[in-house]
Design an enzyme around this catalytic site. Structure first.
Site, PDB file in Angstrom:
ATOM      1  N   TYR A   1       0.848  -1.214   0.000  1.00  0.00           N
ATOM      2  CA  TYR A   1       0.000   0.000   0.000  1.00  0.00           C
ATOM      3  C   TYR A   1       0.876   1.254   0.000  1.00  0.00           C
ATOM      4  CZ  TYR A   1      -3.365   3.540   1.564  1.00  0.00           C
ATOM      5  OH  TYR A   1      -4.133   4.673   1.655  1.00  0.00           O
TER       6      TYR A   1
ATOM      7  N   LYS B   1       1.488   4.427  -2.779  1.00  0.00           N
ATOM      8  CA  LYS B   1       1.304   5.849  -2.460  1.00  0.00           C
ATOM      9  C   LYS B   1       2.591   6.643  -2.708  1.00  0.00           C
ATOM     10  CE  LYS B   1      -2.999   5.370  -1.578  1.00  0.00           C
ATOM     11  NZ  LYS B   1      -3.973   5.931  -2.521  1.00  0.00           N
TER      12      LYS B   1
HETATM   13  P1  NAD Z   1     -13.505   4.352   0.619  1.00  0.00           P
HETATM   14  O1  NAD Z   1     -13.409   2.884   0.646  1.00  0.00           O
HETATM   15  O2  NAD Z   1     -14.295   5.058   1.675  1.00  0.00           O
HETATM   16  O3  NAD Z   1     -14.025   4.835  -0.799  1.00  0.00           O
HETATM   17  C1  NAD Z   1     -13.388   4.374  -1.961  1.00  0.00           C
HETATM   18  C2  NAD Z   1     -14.345   4.484  -3.130  1.00  0.00           C
HETATM   19  O4  NAD Z   1     -13.629   4.017  -4.291  1.00  0.00           O
HETATM   20  C3  NAD Z   1     -15.583   3.595  -2.966  1.00  0.00           C
HETATM   21  O5  NAD Z   1     -16.739   4.290  -3.386  1.00  0.00           O
HETATM   22  C4  NAD Z   1     -15.279   2.402  -3.879  1.00  0.00           C
HETATM   23  O6  NAD Z   1     -16.437   1.784  -4.411  1.00  0.00           O
HETATM   24  C5  NAD Z   1     -14.427   3.061  -4.974  1.00  0.00           C
HETATM   25  N1  NAD Z   1     -13.562   2.093  -5.639  1.00  0.00           N
HETATM   26  C6  NAD Z   1     -12.770   1.157  -5.051  1.00  0.00           C
HETATM   27  N2  NAD Z   1     -12.163   0.420  -5.995  1.00  0.00           N
HETATM   28  C7  NAD Z   1     -12.573   0.914  -7.195  1.00  0.00           C
HETATM   29  C8  NAD Z   1     -12.297   0.549  -8.537  1.00  0.00           C
HETATM   30  N3  NAD Z   1     -11.485  -0.477  -8.823  1.00  0.00           N
HETATM   31  N4  NAD Z   1     -12.873   1.269  -9.530  1.00  0.00           N
HETATM   32  C9  NAD Z   1     -13.719   2.295  -9.244  1.00  0.00           C
HETATM   33  N5  NAD Z   1     -14.019   2.661  -7.979  1.00  0.00           N
HETATM   34  C10 NAD Z   1     -13.461   1.965  -6.976  1.00  0.00           C
HETATM   35  O7  NAD Z   1     -11.978   4.849   0.602  1.00  0.00           O
HETATM   36  P2  NAD Z   1     -11.304   6.176   1.183  1.00  0.00           P
HETATM   37  O8  NAD Z   1     -10.786   5.839   2.524  1.00  0.00           O
HETATM   38  O9  NAD Z   1     -12.176   7.334   0.994  1.00  0.00           O
HETATM   39  O10 NAD Z   1     -10.040   6.266   0.213  1.00  0.00           O
HETATM   40  C11 NAD Z   1     -10.026   7.060  -0.960  1.00  0.00           C
HETATM   41  C12 NAD Z   1      -8.572   7.313  -1.330  1.00  0.00           C
HETATM   42  O11 NAD Z   1      -7.944   8.039  -0.270  1.00  0.00           O
HETATM   43  C13 NAD Z   1      -7.756   6.049  -1.523  1.00  0.00           C
HETATM   44  O12 NAD Z   1      -6.858   6.230  -2.589  1.00  0.00           O
HETATM   45  C14 NAD Z   1      -7.015   5.906  -0.201  1.00  0.00           C
HETATM   46  O13 NAD Z   1      -5.807   5.195  -0.341  1.00  0.00           O
HETATM   47  C15 NAD Z   1      -6.768   7.365   0.137  1.00  0.00           C
HETATM   48  N6  NAD Z   1      -6.546   7.643   1.562  1.00  0.00           N
HETATM   49  C16 NAD Z   1      -7.499   7.370   2.495  1.00  0.00           C
HETATM   50  C17 NAD Z   1      -7.251   7.690   3.835  1.00  0.00           C
HETATM   51  C18 NAD Z   1      -8.277   7.449   4.925  1.00  0.00           C
HETATM   52  O14 NAD Z   1      -7.971   7.611   6.112  1.00  0.00           O
HETATM   53  N7  NAD Z   1      -9.500   7.098   4.597  1.00  0.00           N
HETATM   54  C19 NAD Z   1      -6.033   8.257   4.206  1.00  0.00           C
HETATM   55  C20 NAD Z   1      -5.073   8.526   3.203  1.00  0.00           C
HETATM   56  C21 NAD Z   1      -5.351   8.226   1.888  1.00  0.00           C
END
Ligand code: NAD
Length: 256
Positions: free
Chosen positions: A150, A154
């Site tokens: 992961y 990133k």
């Molecule tokens: P989440 O799971 O809440 O939402 C992710 C969304 O992406 C969902 O609606 C899902 O259906 C969609 N998705 C997943 N795989 C997909 C695919 N193959 N094609 C199309 N859509 C797809 O996730 P999140 O926590 O909001 O994360 C969003 C981004 O932010 C990610 O890249 C994650 O790595 C990054 N991120 C999240 C956090 C956190 O604390 N939540 C922190 C740092 C970075």
């Protein structure tokens, strides 16, 4: 003032979490927003925020690129792309299998190449410039047990962003990486219902507060807008100081 009036923006993973915050903030700034997602119920969730769902899997290069082309032909222009869709996995390193690493690479990192290339081809042809925002993570800077693949995706996104900024800058396209820390998505908020866990999460942040999805969305909207015209090739940390702290976060840290 962030103004995205008349701009057409694509946000991947817009049906929940950070993507929904980006969709909401881009709409609030006046953009027309298309969400690309695969989740059941995505159409209604995106419509509820004023966006439109184009269903595609960002891990499938042909379908993802064709969907971006379809948005351009349906809306007549494309001004911005937020590569946000991603999955989080933290398998035990010694037991992890290659299929899981491949999935992380395809969904989190390769998709950023595919989406950015498809969007940039349109933007170069249309000669209107544009902005691409790649959602990375503070795992690009500091990571933890099990996050090898992961964190790699990133860190890779941040590195790729720097190269893309130079490949595309002469066409008026800016490319930036936005690195959120822990963010109160539906999943994280669920875990943080336990007051002890919420207290721990908050303690990791200089402000004593975990990011909301709208706060991260607001930074993405800024990076999409002309207000950030001076910024390209940057790694913008939006983690309330989490990785700025010297030393371990504490043994009580749980996986989320
Ligand atoms: P989440 O799971 O809440 O939402 C992710 C969304 O992406 C969902 O609606 C899902 O259906 C969609 N998705 C997943 N795989 C997909 C695919 N193959 N094609 C199309 N859509 C797809 O996730 P999140 O926590 O909001 O994360 C969003 C981004 O932010 C990610 O890249 C994650 O790595 C990054 N991120 C999240 C956090 C956190 O604390 N939540 C922190 C740092 C970075």
């Amino acid at each position: 003032m962030i103004d995205l009036t008349e701009k057409v923006i694509i946000v991947t993973g817009a049906a929940s979490g950070i993507g929904r915050g980006v969709l909401r903030m881009a709409r609030a700034a006046g953009a027309q927003v298309v969400g690309i997602d695969i989740a059941p119920g995505a159409e209604d969730r995106i419509a509820a925020e004023g966006g439109l769902l184009y269903r595609a899997d960002v891990g499938d290069p042909g379908s993802f690129a064709a969907t971006i082309d379809r948005v351009r032909s349906d809306f007549g222009r494309l001004d911005g792309l937020v590569n946000n869709a991603g999955i989080t996995r933290a398998p035990d390193f010694l037991g992890a299998d290659v299929a899981e690493w491949d999935l992380l690479w395809q969904v989190n990192q390769r998709s950023v190449l595919i989406g950015s290339q498809a969007a940039a081809r349109i933007m170069v042809k249309d000669r209107l410039g544009g902005a691409i925002v790649n959602i990375a993570s503070n795992h690009a800077r500091a990571s933890d047990v099990g996050y090898e693949a992961y964190a790699g995706t990133k860190g890779g996104i941040v590195a790729m962003t720097r190269a893309m900024a130079w490949s595309l800058g002469r066409h008026g396209i800016r490319v930036n990486a936005l690195c959120p820390g822990l963010t109160l998505t539906e999943h994280v908020a669920n875990v943080a219902r336990d007051p002890a866990i919420a207290k721990t999460f908050n303690s990791w942040h200089a402000t004593g507060q975990v990011n909301t999805v709208d706060q991260v969305g607001q930074v993405a909207a800024f990076l999409l807008s002309d207000a950030s015209a001076a910024i390209s090739g940057a790694e913008i940390l939006a983690d309330q100081g989490m990785v700025a702290r010297l030393g371990a976060l504490g043994a009580e840290k749980d996986e989320v």
